[in-house]
Write an enzyme that holds these catalytic residues in place. Structure first.
Site, PDB file in Angstrom:
ATOM      1  N   LYS A   9       0.855  -1.206   0.000  1.00 13.58           N
ATOM      2  CA  LYS A   9       0.000   0.000   0.000  1.00 13.58           C
ATOM      3  C   LYS A   9       0.875   1.235   0.000  1.00 13.58           C
ATOM      4  O   LYS A   9       2.062   1.182   0.365  1.00 13.58           O
ATOM      5  CB  LYS A   9      -0.917   0.029   1.232  1.00 13.58           C
ATOM      6  CG  LYS A   9      -0.218   0.002   2.613  1.00 13.58           C
ATOM      7  CD  LYS A   9       0.216   1.339   3.177  1.00 13.58           C
ATOM      8  CE  LYS A   9       0.885   1.233   4.534  1.00 13.58           C
ATOM      9  NZ  LYS A   9       1.550   2.451   4.989  1.00 13.58           N
ATOM     10  N   ASP A 135      -2.111  -1.782  10.274  1.00 15.19           N
ATOM     11  CA  ASP A 135      -2.418  -1.756   8.838  1.00 15.19           C
ATOM     12  C   ASP A 135      -3.054  -3.058   8.347  1.00 15.19           C
ATOM     13  O   ASP A 135      -3.509  -3.127   7.204  1.00 15.19           O
ATOM     14  CB  ASP A 135      -1.136  -1.534   8.016  1.00 15.19           C
ATOM     15  CG  ASP A 135      -0.584  -0.130   8.177  1.00 15.19           C
ATOM     16  OD1 ASP A 135      -1.331   0.758   8.612  1.00 15.19           O
ATOM     17  OD2 ASP A 135       0.610   0.068   7.851  1.00 15.19           O
TER      18      ASP A 135
END
Ligand code: C5P
Length: 291
Positions: A9, A135
């Site tokens: 990401k 995350d």
């Protein structure tokens, strides 16, 4: 045997609000999933053991590894008798701010849910995932963009009318950045707390939905970038280099040190990579798109 991609990401917007009582920081962020990925493969074992191998010898293969930790957590929590052989093929640079370890953990939870036929819901996996890392829940959603709040673990996927595909040139210098250290520095350097984005994550979400690069440019923001740049001037040098090559949309991801630039096309990203590979041998350079 089957395998799953563990995508990386970047954060298109990362606003650190404040330090919480539990030591974590309250965030408002926009995650984007990109095509750079590790691969985790899964096969069942009758002997009940978790056997783990990895292509990167720098990674621990015991509980210090997020794949092993996720598998053990799942096995113990749901009293699973079966074991698993897990192989991690690593491509996402370690400790780069692109969530590689968290994504490996998420892929492990999803893969073992399937391998061991546990039938766990995403919500259940997210509760476990958040214990591994802030995350991890983002990677448990099969989505390209999502807003993250809380300590980053509260996920709201962006509803898109059409597929949005952004192209990135990503540069990772060969330095190790510790996320806890960057947050501690953020705590110390009170002045940076006053650094507020001109446009918040809500405006960024609208710009992404409209695929509006000019709008995205105005909203690119990362509270941690000045902190990491202050400790590691190389991060600032990457920004300057990309700027010198004509890029305008540049940002550090997460706590760094990866810095990405958004380009108008794949062709432009590939041309920038070619130039950088000639001039900057010490950097890892990737081209990636939204997935
Ligand atoms: O949750 P994760 O494993 O990514 O966090 C690593 C470290 O980063 C935490 O131990 C904490 O020091 C810091 N962190 C934080 N606030 C967040 C996320 C991470 O302070 N929202």
């Amino acid at each position: 045997m089957f395998s799953l991609k563990a995508y990386a990401k970047v954060n298109l917007h990362l606003f650190v609000r404040s330090k919480r009582k539990d030591g974590f920081h309250s965030l408002d962020t926009l995650f984007e999933r990109i095509s750079l990925a590790d691969t985790v493969s899964f096969s069942s074992r009758k002997d009940g053991r978790i056997v783990f191998t990895c292509t990167d010898s720098r990674l621990p293969v015991d509980q210090g590894n997020l794949v092993v930790r996720s598998a053990t957590l799942l096995k113990e929590r749901f009293k699973v008798k079966q074991g698993a052989t897990l192989r991690l093929s690593k491509r996402v640079p370690l400790g780069s701010g692109m969530g590689g370890g968290s994504s490996d953990a998420a892929a492990t939870l999803m893969g073992l849910n399937r391998l061991w036929k546990l039938g766990l819901s995403r919500h259940q996996l997210c509760l476990l995932g958040a214990r591994i890392g802030s995350d991890v829940p983002f990677f448990l959603y099969n989505c390209s963009f999502a807003r993250g709040t809380g300590r980053g673990e509260r996920i709201a996927p962006l509803a898109l009318k059409r597929r949005i595909c952004l192209w990135h040139i990503i540069i990772v210098p060969r330095i190790n950045v510790s996320t806890p250290l960057i947050y501690r520095e953020w705590d110390k350097q009170g002045a940076f707390r006053l650094t507020k984005p001109g446009f918040d994550a809500t405006i960024m979400c609208l710009a992404v939905k409209k695929n509006d690069l000019a709008g995205i440019e105005q909203c690119l923001f990362n509270s941690l970038e000045p902190v990491t740049r202050n400790l590691y001037p190389e991060v600032g040098r990457i920004r300057e280099k990309l700027c010198g090559l004509g890029l305008k949309l540049i940002l550090m991801s997460g706590s760094g040190p990866a810095v990405f630039g958004l380009t108008r096309s794949k062709k432009e990203a590939v041309a920038v990579r070619k130039q950088l590979m000639l001039e900057e041998k010490a950097w890892c350079v990737f081209v990636a798109r939204t997935v």
